[in-house]
Design a protein around this motif. Structure first.
Motif, PDB file in Angstrom:
ATOM      1  N   SER A  97       0.826  -1.216   0.000  1.00  0.00           N
ATOM      2  CA  SER A  97       0.000   0.000   0.000  1.00  0.00           C
ATOM      3  C   SER A  97       0.863   1.271   0.000  1.00  0.00           C
ATOM      4  O   SER A  97       0.391   2.351  -0.302  1.00  0.00           O
ATOM      5  N   GLN A  98       2.141   1.127   0.365  1.00  0.00           N
ATOM      6  CA  GLN A  98       3.035   2.298   0.332  1.00  0.00           C
ATOM      7  C   GLN A  98       3.535   2.582  -1.088  1.00  0.00           C
ATOM      8  O   GLN A  98       4.092   3.636  -1.354  1.00  0.00           O
ATOM      9  N   LEU A  99       3.359   1.594  -1.953  1.00  0.00           N
ATOM     10  CA  LEU A  99       3.921   1.736  -3.299  1.00  0.00           C
ATOM     11  C   LEU A  99       2.872   1.750  -4.401  1.00  0.00           C
ATOM     12  O   LEU A  99       3.150   2.152  -5.527  1.00  0.00           O
ATOM     13  N   VAL A 100       1.689   1.264  -4.090  1.00  0.00           N
ATOM     14  CA  VAL A 100       0.662   1.137  -5.123  1.00  0.00           C
ATOM     15  C   VAL A 100      -0.611   1.852  -4.668  1.00  0.00           C
ATOM     16  O   VAL A 100      -1.083   1.638  -3.553  1.00  0.00           O
ATOM     17  N   ASN A 101      -1.121   2.689  -5.540  1.00  0.00           N
ATOM     18  CA  ASN A 101      -2.340   3.437  -5.212  1.00  0.00           C
ATOM     19  C   ASN A 101      -3.537   2.734  -5.847  1.00  0.00           C
ATOM     20  O   ASN A 101      -3.644   2.652  -7.061  1.00  0.00           O
ATOM     21  N   ASN A 102      -4.440   2.250  -4.986  1.00  0.00           N
ATOM     22  CA  ASN A 102      -5.573   1.483  -5.509  1.00  0.00           C
ATOM     23  C   ASN A 102      -6.883   2.255  -5.551  1.00  0.00           C
ATOM     24  O   ASN A 102      -7.914   1.675  -5.886  1.00  0.00           O
ATOM     25  N   VAL A 103      -6.869   3.516  -5.142  1.00  0.00           N
ATOM     26  CA  VAL A 103      -8.105   4.330  -5.233  1.00  0.00           C
ATOM     27  C   VAL A 103      -7.781   5.690  -5.855  1.00  0.00           C
ATOM     28  O   VAL A 103      -6.670   6.200  -5.703  1.00  0.00           O
ATOM     29  N   ASP A 104      -8.776   6.250  -6.503  1.00  0.00           N
ATOM     30  CA  ASP A 104      -8.585   7.586  -7.072  1.00  0.00           C
ATOM     31  C   ASP A 104      -8.552   8.600  -5.941  1.00  0.00           C
ATOM     32  O   ASP A 104      -9.540   8.745  -5.211  1.00  0.00           O
ATOM     33  N   ARG A 105      -7.459   9.292  -5.741  1.00  0.00           N
ATOM     34  CA  ARG A 105      -7.403  10.342  -4.721  1.00  0.00           C
ATOM     35  C   ARG A 105      -6.386  11.411  -5.115  1.00  0.00           C
ATOM     36  O   ARG A 105      -5.337  11.545  -4.465  1.00  0.00           O
ATOM     37  N   PRO A 106      -6.702  12.163  -6.136  1.00  0.00           N
ATOM     38  CA  PRO A 106      -5.754  13.195  -6.582  1.00  0.00           C
ATOM     39  C   PRO A 106      -5.468  14.237  -5.508  1.00  0.00           C
ATOM     40  O   PRO A 106      -4.317  14.672  -5.368  1.00  0.00           O
ATOM     41  N   VAL A 108      -5.466  13.932  -2.167  1.00  0.00           N
ATOM     42  CA  VAL A 108      -4.538  13.360  -1.169  1.00  0.00           C
ATOM     43  C   VAL A 108      -3.128  13.267  -1.781  1.00  0.00           C
ATOM     44  O   VAL A 108      -2.131  13.567  -1.130  1.00  0.00           O
ATOM     45  N   ALA A 109      -3.086  12.874  -3.045  1.00  0.00           N
ATOM     46  CA  ALA A 109      -1.787  12.714  -3.717  1.00  0.00           C
ATOM     47  C   ALA A 109      -1.039  14.052  -3.757  1.00  0.00           C
ATOM     48  O   ALA A 109       0.126  14.134  -3.342  1.00  0.00           O
ATOM     49  N   TRP A 110      -1.715  15.085  -4.218  1.00  0.00           N
ATOM     50  CA  TRP A 110      -1.053  16.395  -4.326  1.00  0.00           C
ATOM     51  C   TRP A 110      -0.636  16.904  -2.956  1.00  0.00           C
ATOM     52  O   TRP A 110       0.456  17.455  -2.784  1.00  0.00           O
ATOM     53  N   THR A 112      -0.006  15.112  -0.194  1.00  0.00           N
ATOM     54  CA  THR A 112       1.101  14.303   0.355  1.00  0.00           C
ATOM     55  C   THR A 112       2.422  14.712  -0.284  1.00  0.00           C
ATOM     56  O   THR A 112       3.442  14.877   0.399  1.00  0.00           O
ATOM     57  N   MET A 113       2.389  14.900  -1.588  1.00  0.00           N
ATOM     58  CA  MET A 113       3.645  15.215  -2.284  1.00  0.00           C
ATOM     59  C   MET A 113       4.114  16.635  -1.954  1.00  0.00           C
ATOM     60  O   MET A 113       5.307  16.869  -1.754  1.00  0.00           O
TER      61      MET A 113
ATOM     62  N   ILE B 335      -2.338  12.071 -12.324  1.00  0.00           N
ATOM     63  CA  ILE B 335      -1.650  12.019 -11.025  1.00  0.00           C
ATOM     64  C   ILE B 335      -2.681  11.774  -9.922  1.00  0.00           C
ATOM     65  O   ILE B 335      -3.709  12.442  -9.858  1.00  0.00           O
ATOM     66  N   GLY B 336      -2.392  10.805  -9.088  1.00  0.00           N
ATOM     67  CA  GLY B 336      -3.274  10.484  -7.963  1.00  0.00           C
ATOM     68  C   GLY B 336      -4.403   9.535  -8.339  1.00  0.00           C
ATOM     69  O   GLY B 336      -5.189   9.130  -7.481  1.00  0.00           O
ATOM     70  N   ARG B 337      -4.510   9.211  -9.619  1.00  0.00           N
ATOM     71  CA  ARG B 337      -5.525   8.234 -10.034  1.00  0.00           C
ATOM     72  C   ARG B 337      -5.015   6.836  -9.702  1.00  0.00           C
ATOM     73  O   ARG B 337      -3.802   6.600  -9.646  1.00  0.00           O
ATOM     74  N   LYS B 338      -5.960   5.920  -9.512  1.00  0.00           N
ATOM     75  CA  LYS B 338      -5.532   4.568  -9.104  1.00  0.00           C
ATOM     76  C   LYS B 338      -4.747   3.880 -10.220  1.00  0.00           C
ATOM     77  O   LYS B 338      -4.967   4.158 -11.410  1.00  0.00           O
ATOM     78  N   PHE B 391       5.895   9.700  -4.517  1.00  0.00           N
ATOM     79  CA  PHE B 391       5.885   9.909  -5.976  1.00  0.00           C
ATOM     80  C   PHE B 391       5.720   8.579  -6.715  1.00  0.00           C
ATOM     81  O   PHE B 391       5.014   8.506  -7.718  1.00  0.00           O
ATOM     82  N   LYS B 393       4.153   6.053  -5.628  1.00  0.00           N
ATOM     83  CA  LYS B 393       2.760   5.631  -5.448  1.00  0.00           C
ATOM     84  C   LYS B 393       1.792   6.443  -6.312  1.00  0.00           C
ATOM     85  O   LYS B 393       0.918   5.881  -6.961  1.00  0.00           O
ATOM     86  N   TYR B 394       1.967   7.754  -6.329  1.00  0.00           N
ATOM     87  CA  TYR B 394       0.953   8.600  -6.966  1.00  0.00           C
ATOM     88  C   TYR B 394       1.308   9.077  -8.383  1.00  0.00           C
ATOM     89  O   TYR B 394       0.415   9.379  -9.162  1.00  0.00           O
TER      90      TYR B 394
END
Lengths: 138, 530
Positions: A97-106, A108-110, A112-113, B335-338, B391, B393-394
């Motif tokens: 789960s630390q390496l693979v994103n399994n849900v759409d969460r742009p 959270v992504a932005w 976190t980064m 970016i950030g999409r599964k 990075f 991951k997302y």
């Protein structure tokens, strides 16, 4: 480094990369793999790397020093140890789960980064200071 | 026993020749080293389902830490896919048994049953007349073999805008499912087509030797993302599949465990016999005899066998390769999409660029980065360890790489020779792809809406394209040593035919594997067996 010191170092690297207490299976594999990789490096590189470890007091120091060394293209063995840990961690279901994103969460992504990059300014500063200390007291 | 034909090697050219020769009901033997893939690795479920439920160490790293081979200092770089435990057999033992010394050329060879194509990208492209400049034949001579192979191995794709460059093909299976990234890029291309036309760029679907429909007992692609990890997936054609079939049908004798060293062609009592000398795994020599010899050991190895047979330590043979660049792309809208778990781990789109500076079009393949190990990317982002993991991951699922190939004639060939100890030495000029063409490629990718920068472009060193040719070129009038006739027969060595890439005088930018196979069939058909 003796075996106990290597194991302590492995746990620090694990925490620096994955931000959690170590998984014993990964640590066991890491000790074997890192010995294999390290022996391909020159003794002088290994000595420099081991000296660098003396300057680290906690996980933040490990993270900072590796980052600054990578930016400054120094201590290549340090980054290799981190990479070994990522490769080995990838094999563990609990770390996926630390390496693979399994849900759409742009969002959270932005977030976190962005937070990561802001925190990196502090880590880079600290890492550069550690490198300087290392240069002054080799 | 004297065979009608001995084929050296079992890769894509060897299988093309075998398919044709066995139709003639000839006695055919294949002499090959024949390394096999590991049998203990067999995953038949989605890569991500597997790694989230099972300790994936054997699949991703391997008990001997094979997956970490590129972290060792001073060891030659192994392309990421060939470094995986599943695919390491493809290049195994080549350093010991067929060493190549070079500072500037990375020569990838194989001693595996099925050759390098065990790990190929499966791109199957027809050469058109503009691709065959310098060849002593035209595309029409290859057409019947392409058609036959399309039925035999199964090619998926589409007769789209790229048919202008790839040829029309009526036997194609429907194209493979596109990834989300590729769908987005293709939509951008279609909406800005006039701008791309000004740049000389056309985009469309690749053609693959990958099934989208069940054929001859082989299943269609399962989209399990295993292409990087699991060899011999039945839906992806590899020569090993044909080899297995021909052995099972008893149409060939397969002699594995032999490394061919040399041949000798003799005329006794009015009939010609070629004797092949090979060493087995214990180092003992053994000979095989036939009326004709087909060299299909791979460009570099075939050239070595010819030099060795001529006891030649001085001649430098030309060696060409497709220079290439890797252009990383970030697709900001993804970016950030599964991560797309059901996907195909090879190219999803092709870009063709016509530029007056080059003799034939340039070809790009756009690949997603879902399949390789995440460890590959750890130090590719310029941040601290934890941020880089975020990075990976997302951003990684929103990334692609445009692998851009150039025709081989953009720079002088490398030089290959055999030294006194019998080993090969290769001297190659550096990758000199200019900044101006890189700027144009960057402009094209930005038009697709991707983020990229010229400083991120990697110029792949010589040999990294793994498309080798040119050592023993076919010419219209084969009138000098180390050249072949239109029919592939080697000058000065009657009954010895070069059927692999060594016989190609040059390479266009497109993948030549399908043409290697078709050309080997052509040579096998025209070779006369009185």
């Amino acid at each position: 480094m003796n075996l106990a010191a290597q194991e302590t170092f492995a746990r620090h690297v694990y925490a620096a990369v994955f931000g959690q207490p170590a998984n014993e299976r990964v640590i066991g594999r890491y000790l074997l793999a890192s010995a294999e990789i390290a022996k391909t490096h020159d003794p002088s590189e290994r000595a420099e790397f081991e000296t660098a470890l003396q300057t680290c007091r906690n996980v933040t120091d490990f993270r900072s020093l590796e980052f600054a060394a990578r930016v400054k293209k120094r201590l290549p063995l340090f980054t290799k140890h981190f990479r070994i840990m990522v490769y080995l961690g990838e094999c563990e279901p609990q770390l996926r789960s630390q390496l693979v994103n399994n849900v759409d969460r742009p969002f959270v992504a932005w977030w976190t980064m962005t937070w990561g990059i802001l925190r990196d300014f502090y880590l880079l500063g600290r890492g550069l200071w550690l490198l300087k200390k290392l240069k002054e007291n080799p | 026993m004297i065979y009608d034909v001995i084929i050296v090697g079992s890769g894509i050219s060897a299988m093309g020749a075998s398919l044709e020769l066995t139709k003639k009901k000839l006695k055919v033997a294949i002499v090959d080293y024949g390394l096999q893939p590991p049998t203990h690795l067999h995953v038949d479920q989605n890569l991500y389902d597997f790694t989230e439920s099972t300790d994936a160490f054997d699949l991703l790293i391997g008990q001997d830490f094979q997956g970490l081979v590129n972290l060792k200092k001073n060891s030659p770089y192994v392309p990421a896919r060939l470094a995986t435990p599943g695919f390491s057999f493809v290049t195994q033992r080549t350093q010991d048994l067929a060493p190549v010394h070079s500072k500037s050329f990375s020569a990838v060879q194989s001693l595996a049953a099925g050759g390098l194509a065990n790990a190929w990208g499966a791109g199957a492209y027809r050469f058109l007349d503009h691709d065959l400049k310098g060849f002593p034949f035209s595309a029409s001579e290859l057409e019947p073999f392409y058609d036959e192979l399309t039925k035999e191995i199964g090619i998926s794709g589409e007769n789209d805008e790229l048919s202008r460059f790839f040829g029309k093909d009526s036997g194609l299976q429907p194209p493979l499912q596109m990834s989300e990234n590729a769908r987005g890029l293709l939509a951008k291309y279609r909406s800005r087509k006039s701008k791309f036309q000004k740049l000389g760029v056309t985009m469309g679907r690749p053609r693959f030797a990958v099934l989208s429909e069940a054929t001859q007992g082989r299943r269609p692609l399962q989209y399990q993302n295993l292409e990087f990890w699991q060899p011999h997936l039945p839906e992806i054609y590899t020569p090993a599949y044909t080899l297995k079939k021909l052995i099972a049908q008893r149409l060939i004798d397969y002699h594995s465990g032999f490394l061919v060293e040399s041949f000798e062609s003799k005329n006794t009592d009015g009939s010609r016999t070629v004797t092949v000398t090979a060493k087995d795994q214990t180092g003992r020599s053994q000979t095989f005899a036939a009326r004709k010899l087909f060299l299909a050991a791979g460009t570099i190895n075939s050239a070595k066998i010819v030099l060795q047979s001529s006891a030649d330590f001085t001649t430098s043979l030309p060696l060409v390769d497709n220079l290439s660049i890797q252009v990383p792309l970030v697709l900001p809208w993804r970016i950030g999409r599964k991560l797309e778990r059901r996907s195909f781990g090879s190219a999803h789109l092709n870009t063709i660029m016509v530029d007056d500076r080059y003799s034939s079009p340039l070809q790009g393949s756009i690949l997603d980065l879902g399949s390789p190990a995440r460890g590959e990317f750890f130090d590719k982002f310029p941040f601290s360890a934890r941020t880089n993991l975020a990075f990976i991951k997302y951003v990684l699922p929103a990334m692609a790489v445009n692998l851009f190939f150039f025709p081989s004639d953009i720079q002088p060939p490398a030089k290959l020779k055999r030294n006194r100890s019998g080993e090969l030495e290769i001297e190659s000029p550096p990758n000199t792809i200019g900044d101006d063409i890189i700027a144009k490629v960057i402009k094209m990718n930005r038009l697709l809406g991707a983020w990229t920068h010229a400083k991120l472009v990697v110029r792949v060193p010589g040999g990294g394209g793994i498309h080798y040719a040119g050592c023993l070129p076919m010419t219209r009038n084969s009138d000098r040593p180390y050249t072949c006739s239109h029919d592939g027969e080697l000058f000065g060595h009657p009954s010895v035919y070069v059927v692999d890439g060594a016989g190609f005088p040059q390479l266009p930018a497109k993948n030549h594997s399908f043409t290697l196979m078709a050309n080997a069939m052509r040579i096998a058909r025209v070779a006369r067996f009185e």
